[in-house]
Design an enzyme around this catalytic site. Structure first.
Site, PDB file in Angstrom:
ATOM      1  N   GLU A  95       0.818  -1.216   0.000  1.00  0.00           N
ATOM      2  CA  GLU A  95       0.000   0.000   0.000  1.00  0.00           C
ATOM      3  C   GLU A  95       0.846   1.258   0.000  1.00  0.00           C
ATOM      4  O   GLU A  95       1.939   1.281   0.550  1.00  0.00           O
ATOM      5  CB  GLU A  95      -0.830   0.050   1.283  1.00  0.00           C
ATOM      6  CG  GLU A  95      -1.739  -1.103   1.441  1.00  0.00           C
ATOM      7  CD  GLU A  95      -2.474  -1.044   2.773  1.00  0.00           C
ATOM      8  OE1 GLU A  95      -3.163  -2.007   3.081  1.00  0.00           O
ATOM      9  OE2 GLU A  95      -2.351  -0.037   3.483  1.00  0.00           O
ATOM     10  N   CYS A 115       3.034   8.290   1.863  1.00  0.00           N
ATOM     11  CA  CYS A 115       3.393   7.293   2.863  1.00  0.00           C
ATOM     12  C   CYS A 115       3.662   6.002   2.098  1.00  0.00           C
ATOM     13  O   CYS A 115       2.798   5.529   1.363  1.00  0.00           O
ATOM     14  CB  CYS A 115       2.223   7.139   3.833  1.00  0.00           C
ATOM     15  SG  CYS A 115       2.394   5.764   4.972  1.00  0.00           S
ATOM     16  N   CYS A 122       4.866  -7.887   7.137  1.00  0.00           N
ATOM     17  CA  CYS A 122       5.755  -7.399   8.185  1.00  0.00           C
ATOM     18  C   CYS A 122       6.021  -8.519   9.166  1.00  0.00           C
ATOM     19  O   CYS A 122       5.120  -9.294   9.492  1.00  0.00           O
ATOM     20  CB  CYS A 122       5.118  -6.206   8.900  1.00  0.00           C
ATOM     21  SG  CYS A 122       6.214  -5.447  10.124  1.00  0.00           S
ATOM     22  N   CYS A 126       3.147  -6.323  15.424  1.00  0.00           N
ATOM     23  CA  CYS A 126       2.548  -5.473  16.462  1.00  0.00           C
ATOM     24  C   CYS A 126       1.055  -5.817  16.547  1.00  0.00           C
ATOM     25  O   CYS A 126       0.400  -5.991  15.522  1.00  0.00           O
ATOM     26  CB  CYS A 126       2.750  -3.996  16.138  1.00  0.00           C
ATOM     27  SG  CYS A 126       4.493  -3.531  16.069  1.00  0.00           S
ATOM     28  N   CYS A 129      -1.695  -3.669  14.636  1.00  0.00           N
ATOM     29  CA  CYS A 129      -1.420  -3.238  13.270  1.00  0.00           C
ATOM     30  C   CYS A 129      -1.807  -4.317  12.264  1.00  0.00           C
ATOM     31  O   CYS A 129      -1.456  -5.489  12.431  1.00  0.00           O
ATOM     32  CB  CYS A 129       0.071  -2.907  13.148  1.00  0.00           C
ATOM     33  SG  CYS A 129       0.557  -2.433  11.482  1.00  0.00           S
ATOM     34  N   GLY A 183       5.578  -2.657   6.732  1.00  0.00           N
ATOM     35  CA  GLY A 183       6.952  -3.129   6.877  1.00  0.00           C
ATOM     36  C   GLY A 183       7.778  -2.315   7.844  1.00  0.00           C
ATOM     37  O   GLY A 183       7.371  -1.239   8.293  1.00  0.00           O
ATOM     38  N   GLU A 184       8.930  -2.854   8.182  1.00  0.00           N
ATOM     39  CA  GLU A 184       9.882  -2.162   9.055  1.00  0.00           C
ATOM     40  C   GLU A 184      11.025  -1.671   8.169  1.00  0.00           C
ATOM     41  O   GLU A 184      11.885  -2.456   7.748  1.00  0.00           O
ATOM     42  CB  GLU A 184      10.376  -3.138  10.136  1.00  0.00           C
ATOM     43  CG  GLU A 184      11.566  -2.669  10.941  1.00  0.00           C
ATOM     44  CD  GLU A 184      11.404  -1.283  11.583  1.00  0.00           C
ATOM     45  OE1 GLU A 184      10.340  -0.971  12.145  1.00  0.00           O
ATOM     46  OE2 GLU A 184      12.374  -0.493  11.488  1.00  0.00           O
ATOM     47  N   SER A 215      10.330   5.626   9.809  1.00  0.00           N
ATOM     48  CA  SER A 215       9.699   5.268  11.075  1.00  0.00           C
ATOM     49  C   SER A 215      10.086   3.842  11.444  1.00  0.00           C
ATOM     50  O   SER A 215      10.029   2.939  10.613  1.00  0.00           O
ATOM     51  CB  SER A 215       8.183   5.384  10.916  1.00  0.00           C
ATOM     52  OG  SER A 215       7.534   5.077  12.129  1.00  0.00           O
ATOM     53  N   SER A 238       8.232   4.350  16.882  1.00  0.00           N
ATOM     54  CA  SER A 238       6.904   3.973  17.347  1.00  0.00           C
ATOM     55  C   SER A 238       7.026   3.446  18.768  1.00  0.00           C
ATOM     56  O   SER A 238       7.570   2.375  18.996  1.00  0.00           O
ATOM     57  CB  SER A 238       6.308   2.896  16.432  1.00  0.00           C
ATOM     58  OG  SER A 238       6.127   3.437  15.146  1.00  0.00           O
ATOM     59  N   LEU A 239       6.548   4.237  19.701  1.00  0.00           N
ATOM     60  CA  LEU A 239       6.730   3.892  21.118  1.00  0.00           C
ATOM     61  C   LEU A 239       5.495   3.193  21.681  1.00  0.00           C
ATOM     62  O   LEU A 239       5.567   2.069  22.137  1.00  0.00           O
ATOM     63  CB  LEU A 239       7.039   5.183  21.880  1.00  0.00           C
ATOM     64  CG  LEU A 239       7.728   5.059  23.223  1.00  0.00           C
ATOM     65  CD1 LEU A 239       9.030   4.300  23.119  1.00  0.00           C
ATOM     66  CD2 LEU A 239       7.990   6.451  23.798  1.00  0.00           C
ATOM     67  N   HIS A 240       4.378   3.886  21.690  1.00  0.00           N
ATOM     68  CA  HIS A 240       3.062   3.329  22.008  1.00  0.00           C
ATOM     69  C   HIS A 240       2.838   2.906  23.462  1.00  0.00           C
ATOM     70  O   HIS A 240       1.710   2.588  23.846  1.00  0.00           O
ATOM     71  CB  HIS A 240       2.689   2.169  21.085  1.00  0.00           C
ATOM     72  CG  HIS A 240       2.816   2.491  19.627  1.00  0.00           C
ATOM     73  ND1 HIS A 240       2.588   3.746  19.121  1.00  0.00           N
ATOM     74  CD2 HIS A 240       3.148   1.720  18.570  1.00  0.00           C
ATOM     75  CE1 HIS A 240       2.770   3.739  17.808  1.00  0.00           C
ATOM     76  NE2 HIS A 240       3.129   2.536  17.449  1.00  0.00           N
ATOM     77  N   ASN A 314      -6.660   3.812  15.067  1.00  0.00           N
ATOM     78  CA  ASN A 314      -7.510   3.719  13.892  1.00  0.00           C
ATOM     79  C   ASN A 314      -8.104   2.309  13.868  1.00  0.00           C
ATOM     80  O   ASN A 314      -7.357   1.344  13.707  1.00  0.00           O
ATOM     81  CB  ASN A 314      -6.606   3.945  12.671  1.00  0.00           C
ATOM     82  CG  ASN A 314      -7.367   4.527  11.523  1.00  0.00           C
ATOM     83  OD1 ASN A 314      -8.518   4.180  11.288  1.00  0.00           O
ATOM     84  ND2 ASN A 314      -6.712   5.394  10.785  1.00  0.00           N
ATOM     85  N   CYS A 357      -2.522   1.596   8.523  1.00  0.00           N
ATOM     86  CA  CYS A 357      -1.536   0.684   7.963  1.00  0.00           C
ATOM     87  C   CYS A 357      -2.036  -0.720   7.639  1.00  0.00           C
ATOM     88  O   CYS A 357      -2.515  -1.422   8.516  1.00  0.00           O
ATOM     89  CB  CYS A 357      -0.509   0.461   9.073  1.00  0.00           C
ATOM     90  SG  CYS A 357       1.037   1.120   8.732  1.00  0.00           S
TER      91      CYS A 357
HETATM   92  N1  SAH Z   1       7.440  -0.539  11.256  1.00  0.00           N
HETATM   93  C1  SAH Z   1       7.560   0.886  11.310  1.00  0.00           C
HETATM   94  C2  SAH Z   1       6.875   1.521  10.139  1.00  0.00           C
HETATM   95  C3  SAH Z   1       5.384   1.414  10.129  1.00  0.00           C
HETATM   96  S1  SAH Z   1       4.840   2.987  10.452  1.00  0.00           S
HETATM   97  C4  SAH Z   1       7.068   1.407  12.638  1.00  0.00           C
HETATM   98  O1  SAH Z   1       6.573   0.619  13.426  1.00  0.00           O
HETATM   99  O2  SAH Z   1       7.231   2.576  12.929  1.00  0.00           O
HETATM  100  C5  SAH Z   1       3.228   2.874  10.744  1.00  0.00           C
HETATM  101  C6  SAH Z   1       2.800   3.684  11.938  1.00  0.00           C
HETATM  102  O3  SAH Z   1       1.374   3.525  12.033  1.00  0.00           O
HETATM  103  C7  SAH Z   1       3.433   3.132  13.209  1.00  0.00           C
HETATM  104  O4  SAH Z   1       3.628   4.131  14.166  1.00  0.00           O
HETATM  105  C8  SAH Z   1       2.344   2.173  13.626  1.00  0.00           C
HETATM  106  O5  SAH Z   1       2.513   1.839  14.947  1.00  0.00           O
HETATM  107  C9  SAH Z   1       1.085   2.958  13.278  1.00  0.00           C
HETATM  108  N2  SAH Z   1      -0.142   2.124  13.185  1.00  0.00           N
HETATM  109  C10 SAH Z   1      -0.259   0.834  12.822  1.00  0.00           C
HETATM  110  N3  SAH Z   1      -1.533   0.426  12.935  1.00  0.00           N
HETATM  111  C11 SAH Z   1      -2.257   1.481  13.369  1.00  0.00           C
HETATM  112  C12 SAH Z   1      -3.633   1.683  13.672  1.00  0.00           C
HETATM  113  N4  SAH Z   1      -4.513   0.713  13.563  1.00  0.00           N
HETATM  114  N5  SAH Z   1      -4.000   2.914  14.104  1.00  0.00           N
HETATM  115  C13 SAH Z   1      -3.092   3.930  14.212  1.00  0.00           C
HETATM  116  N6  SAH Z   1      -1.797   3.775  13.934  1.00  0.00           N
HETATM  117  C14 SAH Z   1      -1.373   2.576  13.516  1.00  0.00           C
END
Ligand code: SAH
Length: 376
Positions: A95, A115, A122, A126, A129, A183-184, A215, A238-240, A314, A357
């Protein structure tokens, strides 16, 4: 596209120059080819009429220009966000998203962000995701990463304008790139760094390094390499979650590279590079969005040269995570602010078009049932 041909976009300018030189052609021919592809919207060698016919034939026999096709496109009625599903030459799907915005400073021709995906699927899994739900398929080649940018640029009408010194003069040129698709990126290091190098190059897409963000889920070996790059690319992490228990329940990578190690490296990175890090923080209802979570986050980031990007979760239909209320989001942000931590709240984009994503690809794959047992 014949199978034995190479993707010309897998070559950096230096690599293409070396090939061209070996044909006893002057090196500036490589620059002409680059300009055609990245600035003038040339999608076949036939259109590159300022190259000698012999060279055009050689290139046509050896290389192809575009290998991926758009198989689905969704356009948000509310904000103009466009989401694309690309089919790669081996059938894998990835995508890309286009996000238009006004210039923050006002005026200008606006901000045009793309983007892009770095891998098909991936491996990081996570739990919130959609990208990882179908597992990891493979790394994208450099040319496949660039294909997404070029196809989006063509689609938004950029390549069609007259060509000025900086590229097509049309009102819509890609101005910002975020490697935040599937992907990472730092686990496909060489291809991603080569691709963003071409995007950054004045003979490529000419996008400033500070407008290109990579990212990472916190893949420290890749971050260490990225720190050595001489260009001033932006880094997002991406901390979360601000404690290991929560973060490991959201992101399996935290078990391998826990917060203490990650944050220690982030401090080193910001000092060593003199650049800020943006921390992405998805807010999920009843999981990581309480005032205590905000206090823990503020503690974790104290004294670090950084900014937090808050992203309301999301909804992905296969997961039972939900978005917190707007009030709770605001309270979270206020706690950070009081503690002196800068944050922005990401406006939701393309809510009507599967914008999170991996969602479009997931839906296309028609996953019938995905068990999600964390937090059950
Ligand atoms: N692997 C990398 C690149 C992906 S970036 C990373 O983890 O940073 C995609 C971003 O969107 C990341 O911050 C991811 O955590 C976030 N993301 C993934 N699924 C999501 C969702 N359902 N709602 C909001 N953000 C999401």
């Amino acid at each position: 596209m014949a199978e034995n041909k190479e993707d010309i976009k897998d070559l950096s300018l230096a690599e293409l120059t070396a090939r061209i030189k070996s044909l006893n052609e002057p090196p500036y021919r490589a620059e002409q080819v680059f300009e055609w592809i990245y600035k003038k919207g040339g999608r076949s060698f036939g259109v590159m009429t300022d190259l000698p016919a012999k060279l055009r034939d050689y290139l046509t026999n050896k290389f192809f220009v575009t290998g991926s096709e758009i198989i689905k496109k969704q356009v948000s009625k509310s904000d103009g966000t466009r989401k694309y599903l690309f089919k790669l030459s081996d059938g894998e799907e990835v995508e890309g998203v286009y996000i238009p915005a006004k210039d923050p400073a006002g005026g200008g021709t606006g901000r045009h962000t793309v983007c892009l995906s770095s891998q098909a699927g991936c491996a990081f899994g996570c739990y919130f995701c959609a990208s990882g739900l179908l597992g990891f398929k493979r790394d994208l080649r450099c040319g496949e990463i660039l294909d997404q940018a070029l196809a989006i640029q063509d689609d938004i009408g950029v390549a069609k304008g007259p060509v000025g010194p900086k590229g097509p003069a049309g009102p819509k040129r890609i101005t910002n790139v975020v490697m935040m698709g599937t992907g990472e990126p730092l686990a496909n290091y060489d291809n991603v760094v080569k691709a963003i190098g071409i995007m950054n190059s004045p003979l490529g897409l000419g996008i400033g390094a500070r407008k290109i963000t990579v990212s990472t889920a916190g893949y420290i070996p890749g971050m260490k390499r990225f720190m050595q790059e001489k260009e001033q690319f932006e880094l997002s992490v991406s901390l979360h979650a601000a404690d290991d228990i929560k973060r490991s329940r959201l992101m399996p990578i935290n078990k391998k590279y826990p917060l203490a190690e990650l944050m220690e490296f982030c401090r080193e990175y910001t000092k060593g590079k003199g650049r800020i890090i943006t921390f992405e923080y998805i807010l999920i209802k009843d999981v990581n969005s309480s005032p205590t979570d905000a206090q823990n986050l503020a503690k974790l980031l104290k004294g670090l040269n950084c900014k937090v990007n808050l992203i309301p979760f999301n909804a992905v239909s296969d997961f039972k995570f939900r978005q917190p209320s707007f009030k709770d989001v605001k309270i979270f942000q206020e706690v950070l602010e009081k503690a002196g931590i800068k944050s922005t709240l990401r406006a939701e984009k393309g809510v009507d078009i599967d914008a999170a994503c991996g969602q479009l690809r997931l839906r296309e794959a028609k996953i019938a049932q995905v068990k999600h047992e964390n937090f059950s």
